[in-house]
Design an enzyme around this catalytic site. Structure first.
Site, PDB file in Angstrom:
ATOM      1  N   HIS A  93       0.873  -8.371   1.017  1.00 48.41           N
ATOM      2  CA  HIS A  93       1.730  -7.580   0.112  1.00 48.41           C
ATOM      3  C   HIS A  93       3.194  -7.912   0.410  1.00 48.41           C
ATOM      4  O   HIS A  93       3.563  -8.116   1.569  1.00 48.41           O
ATOM      5  CB  HIS A  93       1.463  -6.081   0.301  1.00 48.41           C
ATOM      6  CG  HIS A  93       2.060  -5.269  -0.796  1.00 48.41           C
ATOM      7  ND1 HIS A  93       3.409  -4.970  -0.840  1.00 48.41           N
ATOM      8  CD2 HIS A  93       1.518  -4.722  -1.920  1.00 48.41           C
ATOM      9  CE1 HIS A  93       3.658  -4.267  -1.941  1.00 48.41           C
ATOM     10  NE2 HIS A  93       2.519  -4.110  -2.604  1.00 48.41           N
ATOM     11  N   GLU A 100       2.093  -9.995  -8.082  1.00 45.81           N
ATOM     12  CA  GLU A 100       3.026  -8.866  -8.076  1.00 45.81           C
ATOM     13  C   GLU A 100       4.447  -9.395  -7.925  1.00 45.81           C
ATOM     14  O   GLU A 100       4.912  -9.597  -6.789  1.00 45.81           O
ATOM     15  CB  GLU A 100       2.736  -7.940  -6.891  1.00 45.81           C
ATOM     16  CG  GLU A 100       1.411  -7.236  -6.938  1.00 45.81           C
ATOM     17  CD  GLU A 100       1.467  -5.918  -6.158  1.00 45.81           C
ATOM     18  OE1 GLU A 100       1.065  -4.906  -6.734  1.00 45.81           O
ATOM     19  OE2 GLU A 100       1.919  -5.903  -5.008  1.00 45.81           O
TER      20      GLU A 100
HETATM   21  P1  13P Z   1       4.526   0.094  -8.188  1.00 46.76           P
HETATM   22  O1  13P Z   1       3.363   0.257  -9.114  1.00 46.76           O
HETATM   23  O2  13P Z   1       4.979   1.373  -7.572  1.00 46.76           O
HETATM   24  O3  13P Z   1       5.644  -0.702  -8.814  1.00 46.76           O
HETATM   25  O4  13P Z   1       4.000  -0.777  -6.936  1.00 46.76           O
HETATM   26  C1  13P Z   1       3.295  -1.937  -7.170  1.00 46.76           C
HETATM   27  C2  13P Z   1       2.697  -2.394  -5.891  1.00 46.76           C
HETATM   28  O5  13P Z   1       3.388  -2.851  -5.002  1.00 46.76           O
HETATM   29  C3  13P Z   1       1.232  -2.246  -5.727  1.00 46.76           C
HETATM   30  O6  13P Z   1       0.770  -2.949  -4.630  1.00 46.76           O
END
Ligand code: 13P
Length: 255
Positions: free
Chosen positions: A96, A166
């Site tokens: 992450h 992401e």
């Molecule tokens: P948000 O949905 O709060 O933007 O976070 C995304 C995230 O990092 C999920 O792993």
């Protein structure tokens, strides 16, 4: 590629108490229980995993937010894949951006992915660029993250790999906006091309790809319908019972 849509709740370092955590888990599980076409995974902070371990059900699974690559030993503060496996955990988020920001490298992530597979955990490998430049450097960056995180892991061992795209600029309360389904679709095609070059086409298409970054009940449907993804990785919205229930119900309607 799996036929079910995968919705993963990343609670990050929330909520504060076991009481609040239990209420949130129970409500998610209640909704998830009715949705046979959706696979829901809740990733609470590790301190709550033991609490939810007996509550895992057919449609509502448990995931961890990180883990170490060794199975036991003198590693203060670390959690092992063997311990997760023993707690009924079947998914683990790895790489992450919030972990990478604290110093985690692609090489560390590769060791973690290998260890996760050894314990039959589904590894959710997160990738994502800091910014989307016009020259397309972000694509080379994503390619390098994929190549270095997977390294020499053989294709036949990737049955439990999921990739979560992401983009860092779309994550969290400070994010300017979510990605667009159109741009996401291009990235998904790009990721599959990278995987296809590294392995082969069938492996590239067997790996599920998720989108994460400011997902909510308003944009979930468009990402799932037009973004080319197999599910979503949800942060803030997974802490709001009403909002997350809505996302799960929307997902159920996707053909
Ligand atoms: P948000 O949905 O709060 O933007 O976070 C995304 C995230 O990092 C999920 O792993």
């Amino acid at each position: 590629m799996k036929t079910k849509q995968l919705i993963v709740a990343n609670w990050k370092m929330n909520p504060r108490t076991p009481k609040e955590a239990r209420a949130l888990f129970q409500s998610t599980k209640r909704t998830a229980g009715h949705l046979t076409k959706v696979q829901t995974v809740v990733c609470p902070p590790a301190v709550f995993l033991g609490l939810f371990s007996p509550l895992v059900s057919r449609n509502c699974f448990l995931g961890a937010q990180d883990m170490f690559w060794e199975k036991e030993g003198a590693y203060t503060g670390k959690i092992s894949p063997a311990q997760l496996h023993a707690l009924n955990v079947s998914y683990v988020i790895l790489g992450h951006s919030e972990e990478r920001a604290l110093g985690e490298t692609n090489e560390d992530i590769q060791k973690k992915i290998r260890a996760a597979f050894e314990y039959r955990l589904n590894a959710i490998l997160c990738i994502g660029e800091k910014e989307r430049d016009h020259e397309g450097h972000y694509l080379s960056f994503l390619k390098e993250q994929i190549k270095k995180s997977l390294g020499k892991i053989p294709g036949k061992e990737l049955g439990r790999l999921i990739i979560a795209y992401e983009p860092i600029w779309a994550i969290g309360a400070l994010a300017k906006k979510a990605d667009t389904p159109r741009a996401l679709l291009e990235i998904v095609i790009f990721i599959r091309k990278v995987l296809s070059d590294m392995y082969d086409k069938s492996i590239a298409f067997q790996i599920s790809i998720l989108y994460g970054g400011s997902v909510n009940a308003q944009n979930a449907e468009a990402f799932l319908k037009d973004g080319g993804v197999n599910g979503l990785l949800v942060g803030r919205a997974s802490l709001d019972t009403k909002e997350f229930t809505e996302i799960l119900k929307i997902t159920k309607q996707i053909k």
